[in-house]
Design an enzyme around this catalytic site. Structure first.
Site, PDB file in Angstrom:
ATOM      1  N   TRP A 102       1.205  -1.089  -0.072  1.00  0.00           N
ATOM      2  CA  TRP A 102      -0.208  -0.157  -0.247  1.00  0.00           C
ATOM      3  C   TRP A 102       0.938   1.314   0.014  1.00  0.00           C
ATOM      4  O   TRP A 102       1.278   1.374  -0.812  1.00  0.00           O
ATOM      5  CB  TRP A 102      -1.011   0.422   1.125  1.00  0.00           C
ATOM      6  CG  TRP A 102      -1.906  -1.285   0.799  1.00  0.00           C
ATOM      7  CD1 TRP A 102      -2.298  -2.137   1.529  1.00  0.00           C
ATOM      8  CD2 TRP A 102      -3.090  -1.022  -0.473  1.00  0.00           C
ATOM      9  NE1 TRP A 102      -2.710  -3.143   1.653  1.00  0.00           N
ATOM     10  CE2 TRP A 102      -3.520  -2.724   0.175  1.00  0.00           C
ATOM     11  CE3 TRP A 102      -3.468  -0.245  -1.372  1.00  0.00           C
ATOM     12  CZ2 TRP A 102      -4.969  -3.398  -0.947  1.00  0.00           C
ATOM     13  CZ3 TRP A 102      -4.717  -1.234  -1.903  1.00  0.00           C
ATOM     14  CH2 TRP A 102      -4.853  -2.645  -1.701  1.00  0.00           C
ATOM     15  N   ASP A 171      -2.206   6.841   5.500  1.00  0.00           N
ATOM     16  CA  ASP A 171      -3.487   6.287   5.424  1.00  0.00           C
ATOM     17  C   ASP A 171      -3.421   5.263   6.150  1.00  0.00           C
ATOM     18  O   ASP A 171      -2.416   4.220   6.368  1.00  0.00           O
ATOM     19  CB  ASP A 171      -2.736   5.471   3.850  1.00  0.00           C
ATOM     20  CG  ASP A 171      -3.228   4.282   3.491  1.00  0.00           C
ATOM     21  OD1 ASP A 171      -4.391   3.721   4.661  1.00  0.00           O
ATOM     22  OD2 ASP A 171      -3.456   3.022   2.424  1.00  0.00           O
ATOM     23  N   LYS A 195     -12.397  -2.045   6.791  1.00  0.00           N
ATOM     24  CA  LYS A 195     -11.775  -2.941   7.088  1.00  0.00           C
ATOM     25  C   LYS A 195     -12.096  -2.828   8.679  1.00  0.00           C
ATOM     26  O   LYS A 195     -12.605  -4.187   9.439  1.00  0.00           O
ATOM     27  CB  LYS A 195     -10.532  -2.448   6.795  1.00  0.00           C
ATOM     28  CG  LYS A 195      -9.742  -2.837   5.466  1.00  0.00           C
ATOM     29  CD  LYS A 195      -9.157  -2.817   4.664  1.00  0.00           C
ATOM     30  CE  LYS A 195      -9.108  -3.705   3.947  1.00  0.00           C
ATOM     31  NZ  LYS A 195      -8.091  -2.118   2.698  1.00  0.00           N
TER      32      LYS A 195
HETATM   33  C1  PLP Z   1      -7.530  -1.960   1.917  1.00  0.00           C
HETATM   34  C2  PLP Z   1      -6.631  -1.356   1.605  1.00  0.00           C
HETATM   35  C3  PLP Z   1      -6.449  -0.128   0.780  1.00  0.00           C
HETATM   36  C4  PLP Z   1      -7.270  -0.234  -0.221  1.00  0.00           C
HETATM   37  O1  PLP Z   1      -8.753   0.366  -0.092  1.00  0.00           O
HETATM   38  P1  PLP Z   1      -9.443   0.988  -1.083  1.00  0.00           P
HETATM   39  O2  PLP Z   1     -10.810   0.393  -0.777  1.00  0.00           O
HETATM   40  O3  PLP Z   1      -9.783  -0.603  -2.155  1.00  0.00           O
HETATM   41  O4  PLP Z   1      -9.188   1.530  -2.065  1.00  0.00           O
HETATM   42  C5  PLP Z   1      -5.878   1.233   0.446  1.00  0.00           C
HETATM   43  N1  PLP Z   1      -4.516   0.823   1.630  1.00  0.00           N
HETATM   44  C6  PLP Z   1      -4.594  -0.315   2.930  1.00  0.00           C
HETATM   45  C7  PLP Z   1      -4.044   0.328   3.939  1.00  0.00           C
HETATM   46  C8  PLP Z   1      -5.281  -0.983   2.831  1.00  0.00           C
HETATM   47  O5  PLP Z   1      -5.102  -2.051   3.582  1.00  0.00           O
END
Ligand code: PLP
Length: 359
Positions: A102, A171, A195
């Site tokens: 990521w 993020d 999540k």
């Molecule tokens: C799942 C995830 C993403 C991507 O998320 P989307 O909603 O599919 O764009 C980005 N960063 C992290 C840390 C993630 O766990």
């Protein structure tokens, strides 16, 4: 009814209480005669839901007044572009840490918008890890610094965060609301909901309000944080149902004691699993000890054939989605806020049994 133990990395398990409430509300939202999915996003019923969702986030994160809550769409992936579009003025640079799949995607996308300084790169390290906070050297004059608090795929997690001169952007998709944080360390936090917050379809952004003012005139109105902050995330039709689910999930979290309470539960769940891994010569944790994720517990077995067999047999016992991401292989047990302690106990019992038979 039979619910499995869902170890999926995302979209992930939701609190049963929230699902049951949604089920009760589904065709007739609290006597309104219609579903929350069918009503105006400017009506009083939806308005209450929308503002509860925002209030719950404010309470759970203990947000100071100078931070705003925004709901957007496009997932964390859209934020990979929106962050530099909004916060990286022409001629300036930004610092990025590439700590896994990521962090790497965020870095790659940002490079389209300006000069990016990759100040740490642990993407390819195995056992997986994130950098030591004390080792980071930020670039003087950089517009912001970006980190990924939990690398969902590899299973490495920052345990503390740097204090930076430039705004720290994070993020936090896979560990937001899983442990207490000091929001004032951050300029902007973003997280896709699927999540730890609710279903997919809504993205949470927490932003220090002064940061929305430096709008890049080339940035389309819809893609400006200012637009959504000024209009309370009602600039256009929001993902109403996803926000409603987020309101229910955060209501549940407040009810069980908020972030401090869930953090203790999360630490206990993860510690149990890592203790079981460390006690065995058969399983091997994939992350460096001090950076092991409390959300995504990753580990290996002696061979890939055994890993396949492990995933299959666990699945037959109602423990689903344990296969690691295809890019790294191995096993991944995602145990977010809503994942029950009993599911962790069941997995540990299965691991012991599997080792006895195949070790
Ligand atoms: C799942 C995830 C993403 C991507 O998320 P989307 O909603 O599919 O764009 C980005 N960063 C992290 C840390 C993630 O766990």
């Amino acid at each position: 009814m039979s619910r499995i133990y869902n170890f999926c990395a995302g979209p992930a398990v939701l609190p049963l209480e929230a699902l049951e409430q949604a089920q009760r509300d589904l065709v007739d939202y609290q006597g309104s005669g219609l579903s929350i999915m069918e009503m105006s996003h400017r009506g009083k019923e939806y308005d209450a839901v929308h503002n509860e969702a925002i209030d719950n986030i404010r309470k759970l994160l203990k947000l100071p007044e100078d931070y705003g809550v925004i709901f957007m769409t496009g997932g964390a992936t859209a934020q990979f572009s929106l962050v530099p579009m909004n916060l990286l003025p022409e001629g300036q640079s930004a610092d990025y840490t590439n700590t896994g799949a990521w962090g790497s995607k965020a870095t790659k996308e940002a490079k389209q918008f300006g000069k990016i300084n990759v100040i740490a790169n642990t993407e390819k390290d195995f056992p997986t890890r994130v950098p030591e906070v004390a080792s980071l050297q930020f670039t003087p004059g950089a517009a912001y610094a970006h980190i990924t608090s939990n690398e969902t795929i590899s299973g490495a997690q920052w345990k503390s965060f740097p204090r930076t001169a430039a705004p720290l952007v994070c993020d936090m998709s896979s560990d937001i609301l899983s442990r207490p944080i000091d929001v004032t360390q951050f300029g902007l936090i973003y997280a896709g909901a699927q999540k730890n917050l609710g279903p997919s379809g809504v993205t949470l952004v927490i932003i220090r309000k002064d940061l929305v003012e430096q709008v890049n005139p080339k940035c389309p109105v819809f893609f400006r944080y200012k637009t959504h902050l000024d209009e309370n995330s009602l600039h256009n039709t929001p993902p109403c149902f996803a926000i409603y689910m987020l309101a229910l999930c955060t209501r549940w979290l407040l009810k069980i004691g908020g972030v401090d309470a869930i953090a203790q539960i999360n630490r206990d769940k993860a510690a149990k699993l890592y203790t079981a891994l460390d006690a065995s010569g058969f399983y091997k944790a994939s992350a460096v000890r001090e950076f092991r994720s409390d959300m995504n517990v990753t580990f290996r077995l002696p061979t890939e054939a055994l890993e396949d067999q492990f995933v299959k047999e666990a699945s037959a016992k109602g423990m689903k989605q344990l296969k690691g991401h295809r890019s790294v292989g191995g096993i991944r047990a995602s145990i977010y806020n809503a994942f029950p302690v009993a599911g962790v106990d069941a997995l540990i019992a299965f691991m012991k049994e599997f080792e006895q038979k195949n070790g």
